[in-house]
Design an enzyme around this catalytic site. Structure first.
Site, PDB file in Angstrom:
ATOM      1  N   ARG A  83      58.909 -14.121   2.243  1.00 42.41           N
ATOM      2  CA  ARG A  83      59.262 -13.366   1.039  1.00 42.41           C
ATOM      3  C   ARG A  83      58.640 -11.968   1.090  1.00 42.41           C
ATOM      4  NH1 ARG A  83      61.787 -14.885  -3.523  1.00 42.41           N
ATOM      5  NH2 ARG A  83      61.552 -17.066  -3.066  1.00 42.41           N
TER       6      ARG A  83
ATOM      7  N   ASP B 286      51.508 -17.864  -0.287  1.00 37.26           N
ATOM      8  CA  ASP B 286      51.126 -16.677  -1.056  1.00 37.26           C
ATOM      9  C   ASP B 286      50.557 -17.012  -2.433  1.00 37.26           C
ATOM     10  OD1 ASP B 286      53.479 -17.667  -2.065  1.00 37.26           O
ATOM     11  OD2 ASP B 286      54.517 -15.750  -2.184  1.00 37.26           O
TER      12      ASP B 286
ATOM     13  N   THR C 175      54.969 -24.260  -0.848  1.00 32.08           N
ATOM     14  CA  THR C 175      55.834 -23.165  -0.395  1.00 32.08           C
ATOM     15  C   THR C 175      55.432 -22.799   1.027  1.00 32.08           C
ATOM     16  OG1 THR C 175      56.287 -20.789  -0.574  1.00 32.08           O
ATOM     17  CG2 THR C 175      54.297 -21.551  -1.655  1.00 32.08           C
TER      18      THR C 175
ATOM     19  N   ASP D 272      54.892 -19.816  -7.028  1.00 34.73           N
ATOM     20  CA  ASP D 272      54.450 -19.165  -8.272  1.00 34.73           C
ATOM     21  C   ASP D 272      55.563 -19.010  -9.308  1.00 34.73           C
ATOM     22  OD1 ASP D 272      55.668 -17.230  -6.767  1.00 34.73           O
ATOM     23  OD2 ASP D 272      54.113 -15.712  -7.065  1.00 34.73           O
TER      24      ASP D 272
ATOM     25  N   ARG E 122      66.274 -23.068  -7.566  1.00 37.06           N
ATOM     26  CA  ARG E 122      65.709 -22.006  -8.404  1.00 37.06           C
ATOM     27  C   ARG E 122      66.539 -22.078  -9.678  1.00 37.06           C
ATOM     28  NH1 ARG E 122      62.437 -19.778  -4.677  1.00 37.06           N
ATOM     29  NH2 ARG E 122      63.226 -19.594  -2.559  1.00 37.06           N
TER      30      ARG E 122
ATOM     31  N   ASP F 297      55.418 -19.950   2.146  1.00 42.00           N
ATOM     32  CA  ASP F 297      54.931 -18.567   2.177  1.00 42.00           C
ATOM     33  C   ASP F 297      53.406 -18.430   2.135  1.00 42.00           C
ATOM     34  OD1 ASP F 297      57.624 -17.920   2.130  1.00 42.00           O
ATOM     35  OD2 ASP F 297      57.669 -17.586  -0.034  1.00 42.00           O
TER      36      ASP F 297
ATOM     37  N   GLY G 197      61.904 -22.815  -3.298  1.00 40.21           N
ATOM     38  CA  GLY G 197      62.220 -23.088  -1.894  1.00 40.21           C
ATOM     39  C   GLY G 197      61.585 -24.400  -1.451  1.00 40.21           C
TER      40      GLY G 197
HETATM   41  O1  F6P Z   1      59.775 -19.015  -0.739  1.00 42.50           O
HETATM   42  C1  F6P Z   1      60.280 -19.614   0.420  1.00 42.50           C
HETATM   43  C2  F6P Z   1      61.356 -18.762   1.007  1.00 42.50           C
HETATM   44  O2  F6P Z   1      61.879 -19.421   2.149  1.00 42.50           O
HETATM   45  C3  F6P Z   1      60.945 -17.337   1.382  1.00 42.50           C
HETATM   46  O3  F6P Z   1      60.226 -17.276   2.582  1.00 42.50           O
HETATM   47  C4  F6P Z   1      62.268 -16.643   1.428  1.00 42.50           C
HETATM   48  O4  F6P Z   1      62.136 -15.255   1.197  1.00 42.50           O
HETATM   49  C5  F6P Z   1      62.998 -17.295   0.265  1.00 42.50           C
HETATM   50  O5  F6P Z   1      62.404 -18.574   0.092  1.00 42.50           O
HETATM   51  C6  F6P Z   1      64.469 -17.465   0.445  1.00 42.50           C
HETATM   52  O6  F6P Z   1      64.933 -18.021  -0.733  1.00 42.50           O
HETATM   53  P1  F6P Z   1      66.404 -18.570  -0.964  1.00 42.50           P
HETATM   54  O7  F6P Z   1      66.570 -19.738  -0.060  1.00 42.50           O
HETATM   55  O8  F6P Z   1      66.455 -18.938  -2.401  1.00 42.50           O
HETATM   56  O9  F6P Z   1      67.284 -17.430  -0.610  1.00 42.50           O
END
Ligand code: F6P
Length: 334
Positions: free
Chosen positions: A174, A132, A128, A105, A74, A130, A13
């Protein structure tokens, strides 16, 4: 190993401040007379050999920009042997000695897996929203996401007050509650619902508790009522919680999902500065012969954390934050 060529990519992300980190890596590498190659679209750029030479000119005027000039993704192919081998082959072909990955991570796990097929130096920079990642107090992007959440809720509060309406605001994160708690506390939310103070088994109990609290607040003519809830927590999310409150207690709530606005936008000062410090530290760590580490910051001190340790656990939400909320919870409704 003497480092001659550095590569950098952003993965997972996107987070506000990633550009500031790229800029710092490129400028620090240039300072030490090292060229930097940027790979596009996360690990896809390695697999597809899509890259560009990054010069100080290429990172001019990007510190304030959200997203990432290198694009991100990703990359499921990094979970396969074939993907890892192709990525390693590109790094060898481009004669890269060191790879810096800015991401979360999942991205660090990809980096560790890649290192089984390629023996160059690897460094992670935590980027990130998050927050985390274990081993650092803050990740790049988190502060901006929290500020965006607060600004949004301050605006929602105006309507909530004007209409004496109840809002359920769902925020990202997340599966961790850093954004939820920080945004909830700073926007004086009447309720915060997150992984740290809720488990699935408590669903019915929580629902009736919430209904009771809201009715009490309405009885006391408390004009607005805002519940901040973590994404992926309540089955069906904020919309479903609103439906259940209507069905079980005849309470009208408006669900509002903040979603991707939290990931975008110009990074706040804290993220720009953290990203700059971490980017420079990553290059310096490489020059000092370090590898397999993540750059972190604890109590304002930069440090390196073994990458495999950083990915082992999620950074927990501070107990003082959870307890602060528990101790003022309900007071606003009286
Ligand atoms: O890790 C960052 C994040 O925005 C999270 O808060 C969220 O759950 C996730 O990515 C969403 O991912 P994607 O954009 O791949 O659906």
């Amino acid at each position: 190993m003497t480092i001659k060529n550095i590569a950098v990519l952003t993965s997972g992300g996107d987070a506000p401040g990633m550009n500031a980190a790229i800029r710092a890596v490129v400028l620090a590498a240039h300072h030490y007379a090292l060229p930097t190659i940027g790979f596009f679209s996360g690990y896809n750029g390695l697999i597809e050999a899509s890259s560009t030479l990054l010069t100080p000119a290429s990172v001019n005027g990007i510190i304030h920009r959200g997203g990432t000039i290198l694009k991100s993704a990703r990359c499921p192919a990094m979970l396969t042997e074939q993907g890892l081998k192709s990525a390693a082959a590109t790094l060898r072909k481009e004669q890269i000695d060191a790879l810096i990955v800015i991401g979360g991570d999942g991205s660090f796990n990809g980096l560790l897996a890649l290192n089984k097929y390629w023996s160059g130096a690897i460094i992670g920079i935590p980027g990130t929203i998050d927050n985390d990642i274990d081993g650092t107090d803050f990740t790049i992007g988190f502060s901006t996401a929290v500020n965006t959440g607060i600004e949004a809720i301050d605006k929602i509060r105006d309507t909530a007050e004007a209409f004496e309406r109840i809002f359920i605001v769902e925020v990202m994160g997340r599966r961790s509650g850093h954004i939820t708690f920080n945004v909830g506390i700073a926007s004086a939310a009447e309720q915060i619902l997150s992984f740290e103070n809720f488990s699935q088994a408590d669903e019915q109990e929580k629902l009736s508790h919430l209904a009771k609290e809201i009715k009490q607040a309405q009885h006391n003519r408390h004009a607005s009522y805002i519940i901040v809830i973590a994404e992926n927590l309540w089955p069906g999310g904020a919309v479903q919680l609103a439906k259940q409150l209507k069905q079980t207690a005849n309470i009208d709530c408006t669900a509002c999902i903040l979603g991707y606005i939290q990931r975008g936008g110009s990074p706040v000062a804290k993220d720009r500065i953290l990203a700059t410090k971490m980017g420079v530290a990553a290059v310096q760590a490489l020059i000092a012969g370090k590898s397999n580490v993540m750059i972190g910051e604890r109590n304002n001190q930069l440090l390196t954390v073994p990458l495999d340790v950083a990915v082992q656990h999620k950074e927990k939400v501070s107990e003082s934050l959870v307890s602060a909320q528990e101790n003022i919870l309900g007071l606003t409704a009286q």
